[in-house]
Scaffold this active site. Sequence first.
Site, PDB file in Angstrom:
ATOM      1  N   ARG A  15       0.805  -1.223   0.000  1.00  0.00           N
ATOM      2  CA  ARG A  15       0.000   0.000   0.000  1.00  0.00           C
ATOM      3  C   ARG A  15       0.840   1.276   0.000  1.00  0.00           C
ATOM      4  O   ARG A  15       0.318   2.363  -0.237  1.00  0.00           O
ATOM      5  CB  ARG A  15      -0.956  -0.003   1.192  1.00  0.00           C
ATOM      6  N   GLY A 137      -5.837  -7.396  15.499  1.00  0.00           N
ATOM      7  CA  GLY A 137      -6.292  -8.611  16.157  1.00  0.00           C
ATOM      8  C   GLY A 137      -6.941  -8.244  17.482  1.00  0.00           C
ATOM      9  O   GLY A 137      -6.478  -7.339  18.177  1.00  0.00           O
ATOM     10  N   LYS A 361      31.849  28.935   3.102  1.00  0.00           N
ATOM     11  CA  LYS A 361      32.216  27.516   3.205  1.00  0.00           C
ATOM     12  C   LYS A 361      33.661  27.387   3.675  1.00  0.00           C
ATOM     13  O   LYS A 361      34.555  28.062   3.175  1.00  0.00           O
ATOM     14  CB  LYS A 361      32.061  26.809   1.855  1.00  0.00           C
TER      15      LYS A 361
END
Length: 466
Positions: A15, A137, A361
């Site tokens: 699914r 369940g 950087k």
Amino acid sequence: MALNLVIMAAGKGTRMKSALPKVLHKVAGRSLLAHVLGTTAGLDAQARIVITGHGADEVERAVAAPGISFVRQLPQLGTGHAIQQVVPALQGEGTTLILNGDVPLIKAETANRLVQACAGERLALLTIVLADPAGYGRIVRAGDTTEGSADGAVQAIVEHKDATPEQRQIREGYTGMMAAPTGALKRWVAQLNNNNAQGEYYLTDIVAMAVAEGVPVVGIAAPNETEVLGVNSPLQLADLERRHQREQAEALMEQAGVRLADPARFDLRGSLSCGQDVEIDVNCVFEGQVSLGDGVRIGANCVIRNASIAAGARIHEFTHIDGESAGVKIGAGALIGPFARLRPGAELGDEVHIGNFVEVKNSTLAKGAKANHLAYLGDATVGERVNYGAGSITANYDGANKHRTVIGADVHVGSNCVLVAPVSIGAGATIGGGSTITKDVGEGELSVARGKQVAISGWQRPAKKR
């Protein structure tokens, strides 16, 4: 007593409609399976076993680590069949804790409660009472009612597809997680059959076996629904993400006093530590390890990954900070953004200003240095109080190697300059706007390196031929 930790992660997840194995889909930036493994890392387990099946190679590569072993379930014939495959790898005669790799938010405390309830002698089931337990369940207890009876002894678990209409009215469901005496578990799974609607071997059938043998079966109530929700579809994945993010947002507000402009528009995909009086606006994403000092303010729509931000700093809107493995450090009172980008190895001192469309950087900027507009600083060492002009860059890459630029204190770099590394600019020097600097500049010097301006009177632009 020996503790075996077994995580079932063999399912395909049809699914999900994805080529990625279900347990590798992510909540808060980590795979479902990684969440379960991380949560249970503190349990003193002698064996840590992941049952794989669909996409086994990919799953095993993703979570491989010392102390984790894998058992494959091929084909996948149900939960009982999965545990049958793992029986030879179980150690000792203590307790086996069985968890699900697609139920990522189980807490370590809850898992430990199951282990303690089992104690190598009882079958302990993790249960949850839901308004709509469809798909779960059902926990059948002695003297059961449709509400479930917390005091009644557990008699069986009936899978939803096999339940009668009356049994489907029971609201107490089985979460798929249990702790069982290891020796008894081996014996019980050997007796399983597939005489059911699914034609599968149900692990839940061992409950009736335990009851028949007189082994106590206890139901341990989960603290909340979110902790036991599994993922079977993109919709469920998104729902679990938002539940988890809301929990994290509430914890930050309650425990650290963080002011979130909107807890529903906050994403934490790692760890975030905050000092007092931290403010975070909407749509901010925090990844990896991030720390925010006292009084830090984060503007809207920022992404911050692996960074340390000191007290009083202000991160303006739409700033992107990504420290990767090197990290980013921002000093006290610094002002960053909007639309700034800080990359790995950026270390900014106190009161540094990094403005709009500036990228930094692998560079250090000392106290009070400023690069306020449209600039690049890569592989640079920048001194105190430097003013770095709009449009200026360090040309740090020669096509093969990176080189460093050193800029001394109180240097003024004019607009639209190119500093071609390796190059050093002495303290107090000035670089004229539009200059391309290829040689070192001494302290206090003015350096201008650009073509001479020429004016041609009476010049006309070429006209198109008609």
